[in-house]
Structure formats: structure tokens, C-alpha cells
Design a protein around this motif. Sequence first.
Motif, PDB file in Angstrom:
ATOM      1  N   SER A 231      -5.538  -2.515   8.139  1.00 43.27           N
ATOM      2  CA  SER A 231      -4.676  -1.321   8.591  1.00 43.27           C
ATOM      3  C   SER A 231      -4.041  -0.560   7.420  1.00 43.27           C
ATOM      4  O   SER A 231      -3.441   0.517   7.531  1.00 43.27           O
ATOM      5  CB  SER A 231      -3.399  -1.988   9.322  1.00 43.27           C
ATOM      6  N   ALA A 234      -5.596   2.536   7.253  1.00 43.02           N
ATOM      7  CA  ALA A 234      -5.065   3.587   8.278  1.00 43.02           C
ATOM      8  C   ALA A 234      -3.491   4.022   7.849  1.00 43.02           C
ATOM      9  O   ALA A 234      -3.533   5.120   8.207  1.00 43.02           O
ATOM     10  CB  ALA A 234      -4.809   2.830   9.619  1.00 43.02           C
ATOM     11  N   GLN A 235      -2.872   3.234   6.867  1.00 41.56           N
ATOM     12  CA  GLN A 235      -1.776   3.713   6.552  1.00 41.56           C
ATOM     13  C   GLN A 235      -2.041   4.867   5.827  1.00 41.56           C
ATOM     14  O   GLN A 235      -1.177   5.818   5.595  1.00 41.56           O
ATOM     15  CB  GLN A 235      -0.815   2.764   5.800  1.00 41.56           C
ATOM     16  N   TYR A 277     -17.030   2.399   4.616  1.00 40.03           N
ATOM     17  CA  TYR A 277     -15.594   2.962   4.853  1.00 40.03           C
ATOM     18  C   TYR A 277     -15.824   4.285   4.002  1.00 40.03           C
ATOM     19  O   TYR A 277     -15.492   5.382   4.624  1.00 40.03           O
ATOM     20  CB  TYR A 277     -14.384   2.154   4.565  1.00 40.03           C
ATOM     21  N   THR A 281     -15.408   7.624   6.255  1.00 39.46           N
ATOM     22  CA  THR A 281     -14.048   8.457   6.457  1.00 39.46           C
ATOM     23  C   THR A 281     -14.054   9.943   5.878  1.00 39.46           C
ATOM     24  O   THR A 281     -15.066  10.356   5.610  1.00 39.46           O
ATOM     25  CB  THR A 281     -13.056   7.503   5.502  1.00 39.46           C
ATOM     26  N   GLN A 355      -9.927  10.029  13.908  1.00 35.90           N
ATOM     27  CA  GLN A 355      -8.787   9.582  14.573  1.00 35.90           C
ATOM     28  C   GLN A 355      -8.809   8.127  14.628  1.00 35.90           C
ATOM     29  O   GLN A 355      -9.779   7.473  14.986  1.00 35.90           O
ATOM     30  CB  GLN A 355      -8.511  10.153  15.880  1.00 35.90           C
ATOM     31  N   VAL A 356      -7.907   7.372  14.103  1.00 34.04           N
ATOM     32  CA  VAL A 356      -7.877   5.828  14.116  1.00 34.04           C
ATOM     33  C   VAL A 356      -7.519   5.387  15.702  1.00 34.04           C
ATOM     34  O   VAL A 356      -6.510   5.597  16.191  1.00 34.04           O
ATOM     35  CB  VAL A 356      -6.685   5.381  13.212  1.00 34.04           C
ATOM     36  N   ALA A 359      -6.425  -0.521  14.497  1.00 38.04           N
ATOM     37  CA  ALA A 359      -6.103  -0.983  12.975  1.00 38.04           C
ATOM     38  C   ALA A 359      -5.436  -2.142  13.027  1.00 38.04           C
ATOM     39  O   ALA A 359      -4.401  -2.610  13.441  1.00 38.04           O
ATOM     40  CB  ALA A 359      -5.470   0.141  12.157  1.00 38.04           C
ATOM     41  N   LEU A 364     -11.055  -2.278  11.916  1.00 39.37           N
ATOM     42  CA  LEU A 364     -10.686  -0.932  12.002  1.00 39.37           C
ATOM     43  C   LEU A 364     -11.710  -0.144  12.670  1.00 39.37           C
ATOM     44  O   LEU A 364     -12.913  -0.235  12.544  1.00 39.37           O
ATOM     45  CB  LEU A 364     -10.620  -0.348  10.262  1.00 39.37           C
ATOM     46  N   TYR A 366     -12.540   3.790  14.211  1.00 38.41           N
ATOM     47  CA  TYR A 366     -12.180   5.186  14.069  1.00 38.41           C
ATOM     48  C   TYR A 366     -13.200   6.039  14.843  1.00 38.41           C
ATOM     49  O   TYR A 366     -14.241   5.511  14.886  1.00 38.41           O
ATOM     50  CB  TYR A 366     -11.360   5.509  12.943  1.00 38.41           C
TER      51      TYR A 366
END
Length: 450
Positions: A231, A234-235, A277, A281, A355-356, A359, A364, A366
Motif C-alpha cells: 500500500s 498507493a500512498q 509495477y 504504473t 485507479q487503485v 491496496a 496491489l 489497479y
Amino acid sequence: MRCALVATFFLPNSSMDDRGGYHGYAATDQYAVDPHFGSLAELQELANALHARGMKLVLDTVPNHVGPHHPWVHDEPAANWFHGTLAHHLTASFDFSMLINPHAPERDRDPILHGWFANSLPDMNTDDPTVSQYLRQNTVWWIEETGADALRIDTFAFVNRGFWNDFHAELHLLFPRLTDVGEVFDQHPEITSSFAGGVTRAGIDTGLYTPFDFPTYFATREVFGEGKPMSTLAQVLASDALFPHPERLVPFLGNHDTSRFATAVPDTDAQRLAIAYLLTTRGMPQIYAGDEIAMKGGGDPGNRVDFPGGFEAGPEQGAFTESTRTPEQQATWSWFQQLLKLRREHAPLACGAEQVLDAGPNDLVYIRKGTSACSAMDRKSGEDGDFIVLQRAADPAAHSLMIELKNTAAEGCTPSVPVLGQAAFKQHDTQLTINPSTDVVILPCRFERR
């Protein structure tokens, strides 16, 4: 198929003196190609060869400083050419928070903007109009001589914003399609975003196309190298609202100023997740040469050794072909190759909105949807997407993920057979259940056409 790359960047301009440092950022002549790389004619030949392949040339440029053995150090072209002198100068500070803190005194900002980097690289007085004009003209010359498509700007945060405003105003006028990416080595999005073009909360607009995505770099090291929750990634994404154009950000796993990614993250399963990732991303990913074969190396200069087979070693000793790569090198190469192929074939992975959806500590999920951030020529009709599932677990099949899609960007997008990895899935109304059998799964999905 080879790895699909669209641009290459390096620092060929500005002749160097090896006494100024191994790193190549100690210029002794702003109008000469570093002889380590060859001649200006050979640089132009490289640019033409890249363009013929549909690739871009990114030049590394350093307005902030020169080398300690530059002739100017003992014979300045004009008074106040540098901030300080060889005998009397500040040492550069790295606390960029002082540059965005409205309550910080100039005393705390001066070492950042006027200090000599590493206490040895003379700091150009970019506050002076003559110095500023010289540096702009020098950059224009390199772009015109090489046909460069973009710039990588070193030590961006150490130069005053007024200089950057004038710098970009001139370059945008002369080269409307030119883009650039600035180095702001800091893990905090509130700091890195303050240097992006269009942001004025810390002063005049710099005009920068985008900064490097250092916050994502730090987060990937923490998540995949130190075991912090997934997560955490995601932060970082949650702070994208601070950037006018987060889709322009340049995420990366390592570069020439950091330890090699494969050294910082020795676990091969964690490496796979991190690479997945990086390449799925938002933003334009940067791959540091050698990461595609899991090269290892600690801090400077161990992280800058030649690519195996480069320069004097010869290709027969290198890693340029499958037959000369080790099994570990080939496995990493193939993983990059597979993901880059998917990124090219699935437009949402390259430039869709992100968009997540879930998480947690070890997972994870998305979606990349549409092609909103694509260039006009790459934009597709329709609103297809891709679910990306990353799971850090000893046995991914032992975990089931239930995701509520109502009122999300994924609502109405029906998944199909995975294009990467393996997973069983079913959808009931707006709930999607995924049972992954592998640590990385990409599920394409299609929205109903109305």
C-alpha cells in the motif's frame, strides 16, 4: 524480439577532465564532446541512427556547475561568473524543503542555490543575466547541433527558479516539441511536485515538462527491498494531485546515483514484482542501462561500471545476446521484454488513467483505463482497460481477492483471459473475485459499448 525502448539519454556534451571526477559531471569545455564518447560528428551520426529507428535522443545537461579544472575557475570570463570563489564558497546543502517553506530564511536557502556541489564543483551564478544567457545559448547550440528531442537536467533544484523560467521560455519558443525532465532527488511528493511546470506555490513557474519520479523510486526500494506494505505504492499515487501532469512523471528503479536495483533488492521474486509495477504504473518509465540484465553494484562508482561487453571487453564477453547472457541475466531480460511488449500492444498500460482498486500489505490491484494521456497518434477509440494484480506471497494461489467495482473506474469493464500470468476469476454483479496462480497477473477488460 528485442526490448522495446523509445529513447536513450547520456552525457556526451562538455569535455571532461578525469581529475574532476569519474562521474562525468565536471565539465572543462561546454562546446566539446567528451572524448570518451567520440566526436561531434559521431554524436550526430548516433542521433540520426536513433531517429531512423523511431527513437529519441535525450541529452544530459548541467547548467548548475562546471568541473574544478575548468579554465574559468582561475580566469572568470566576467566578475561574479560563479557563486563564490575557489577559496571562499558555500558547500551545497540538500534540504530542498527550505526552497518551498515560506517561513525559511534566505540563510537556509543560500547553500542550496549558491553552494558548490560536493564542495568541489564551481556553482554557476545563474542569477547573473550574462551567465544565464550564456547557459541558454549553450543549450540551444547543443540541441541544434545534435537534433536532440529532449533534455535530462542535472541538479535541477540547486538552480534558482527565475533562471528556469527564462530558460524554458526561450527553449519552448525555439523548439516547441522539446521536452525535459529535471532531477529533484527527494522522496517527498510535496517537494518534487513544486518544481514541475505550472506550479507556482513555491515561486515563479519553472516551466519544466516534468521532474523525475523520485517518490516512486524510494517507495519501490522500501516495498520490494525492505518489505514495507504494498500500500506504500498507493500512498505515493495518492499525491499525484500535486502534479499538474502526473502522467508525464518518469518513474525508475535506480539510476547512476543510486545502488543498483538488483543489489538493493536481491530477491528475484521481489525484482519481478518491482519491474512489473514500473512498467504498468502511470508515467514514462526509465530503465537504467544494465537493469535489464540485473547488473549489480553498490554506491558510486560501483553502480556505473561498463555494461558487460562494452568498450574494451568485447561483445564475446558481454551480455548483448542471449547466447552470452547468464541464466539470471536472460531471465530478467525476458521479463522486461515480455512486459514492454504488452505495454506497446495494450495502450492503457502505456497511457491510460490509473485507479487503485485494492491496496494491502501484500497485494496491489489497479486498473489502467482508456488512452487519455496518449499522444494524438496513439490514442484509441473506446474505453478498454487492463486490471493489474501484484501479489507478494509465498503461494499466490492460496489467496483470493474480492474487489467491489461499483463506483470505480472499472465498473462495467468485463475481464477476459489473462495476457500475463495465470488467474481464475469470476464476476457477480459488481464484485470481481480473482484467484491468482502467479505473483503478477494482467487481465484485459472491455467496457460495454452503448
